[in-house]
Enzyme design. Sequence first.
Site, short mmCIF file in Angstrom:
data_model
loop_
_atom_site.label_atom_id
_atom_site.label_comp_id
_atom_site.label_asym_id
_atom_site.label_seq_id
_atom_site.Cartn_x
_atom_site.Cartn_y
_atom_site.Cartn_z
N LYS A 206 1.76 -2.19 7.56
CA LYS A 206 2.15 -1.87 6.37
C LYS A 206 3.69 -1.12 6.42
O LYS A 206 3.88 -0.58 7.57
CB LYS A 206 1.39 -0.59 5.60
CG LYS A 206 1.71 -0.17 4.33
CD LYS A 206 0.66 0.95 3.92
CE LYS A 206 1.09 1.45 2.50
NZ LYS A 206 -0.08 2.68 2.21
N SER A 282 -1.91 2.00 -2.02
CA SER A 282 -0.55 1.40 -2.15
C SER A 282 -0.58 0.27 -1.00
O SER A 282 0.42 -0.32 -0.90
CB SER A 282 0.36 2.47 -1.64
OG SER A 282 -0.09 3.27 -0.36
N SER A 306 -5.25 4.73 -0.37
CA SER A 306 -4.51 3.55 -0.12
C SER A 306 -4.92 2.55 0.58
O SER A 306 -4.40 1.48 0.63
CB SER A 306 -3.25 4.09 0.29
OG SER A 306 -2.52 4.70 -1.03
#
Length: 609
Positions: A206, A282, A306
């Site tokens: 990420k 996210s 997330s």
Amino acid sequence: MKMGKKKVMLPAKEVDLATVKYQYEKIEAPHVTGFFLKLFVKVLESPFGSLIISHLKKENKTDEMLRNTVIPEPPMFKPEFPPQESEAGVVLLDEDGKPEERVALALKCLPDYDPSTYWNTDSSASFRYWKIRDYAHAYRSKLATPSIIAERFISAMEEFGNKKPPMPLLISYDPEHIRKQAAASTKRFEEGNPLSILDGIFMAIKDDIDCSPYPSNGGTTFFHEIRPVEKDAVSVSRLRCCGVILVGKANMHELGLGTTGNNPNYGTARNPHDPERYTGGSSSGPAAIVAAGLCSAALGTDGGGSVRIPSSLCGIVGLKSTYGRTDMAGAICDSGTVEIIGPITSTVEDAILVYATILGSSAAEKIALKPSAPCLPDLASHESSNALGLLKLGKYTEWFNDVFSTDISNKCEDVLNRLSETYGCKTAEIVIPELNEMRIAHIVSIGSESLCGLTPDFEDGKRVKFTHDTRTNLALFRSFRGSDYVAAQCLRRRIMHYHMEIFKEVDVIVTPTTGMTAPIIPPAALKFGETDLQVSANLMRFVIAANLLGFPAISVPVGYDKQGLPIGLQIIGRPWCEASILRLAAAIEELCTTPKKKPMQFYDMLKGN
């Protein structure tokens, strides 16, 4: 109890749970997207903006809770856990040892599995994801090499980038860097010296976790200018020691401040099960790239669901470990009190392997949190099913059923019934007071902590470089006072008390992972973004406790709604008890093996089709 204009809460230990009534969550906030969001942000950042924020906080009773209520508990500024009983049927890991030794021990904990059986099976007969052990078998048997998979990955990335609509999975990646890593791994296999079971396994990181030589932008367009990446994050360096091929930085909701995965900066990652829908956020890119079959695993961060939200919406597995279990050094969000770095994988056993590799508390957290020794469920042992049958599951039925569609609660309920029938797992009814207060405490905590790190850049004129929905969130966060943050931490201690009392009676708490399946992407949101707090509330309803209180939690896929969209079930465990939730997740996965739905956007990396 009222005192003048102030409400006085009873001490948590004096609250009579028999009097607790479930309060259905109702968020009063406009859904704004496209050009109107741009206009809304302009008003919010004007002198009139404070009036709008004050009105919204009044409608949602935020100030009433934080400023007009006496909370008798002292603040808890980060999770504090009482000592926990040891788990049964586990294998201890040395968190100070070498990552490759931990992953080797984790491999021994897995049940027997013959990859050759599946390699020779017609893959079109019934869909399944390839496991890490399948890749290792292919490499050792010379059925494929990491270099062959690298070329397929690079071709697939070009194909996904050219799709209509586009599938922007990675923010930054370098094909030559991937080829170089793959060539080194291929050579190790040719020489008979792979570093671990993870050697040659492709993983995405990420964009808020450092992975050299790539920048960490956190989904923004400019963070690389103010925060250079000089080395890998600790978790990434542990993966690299095991021979993992790191493919680049995965797309995400800007700065992690959103639940859908919307990102106008780089394009919005789309759900492989339905490209017209969000992945969830996210960690949108990590979940999409795993669900689409392009990587066996990815690393995400989880400060408000997330990792678990996008895993649930994309039909894969997302693990959030206990706060402090994994070193956060090298993550943009490394100084908060709610975030962890965790694996997103296609199967529970792959989550076990990646988790075993990256775990290990920082020196500071070992002193502050006094973590129990990390351990894994011994799924290879004959005693594993006995340990499973001893687990007691806690279910707050009114909360469990508070979902957008009964498809979700019905599917999750069916899994609990099957656990009881197959393994004898008992489910007990529980009550969790003050869920709305918990939501307020979480948003103030994560919001204030995020803003603390961003304020210098905000004041330095970089505000206009953020996306409009980020600026909307920051306008709200800037309205919080220091006293609001302290009040939120008083609520944290109070809510911790309730949960630790519950964990005296049950081993885990079970809920749906999300209150809705993947929402549709409004076309107007692609350019300017959107703010929809009701959707956020539906997506975050069940995930907050694990972040605010630091508990381990996992989302495991259990089926689909009537539209064919994935549904996830969440298991929340006692502090440091990752083994229990992994054991239960593995059993649930086994119960839900068929029928598995192949995502609309999927690429078979091992067989190249």
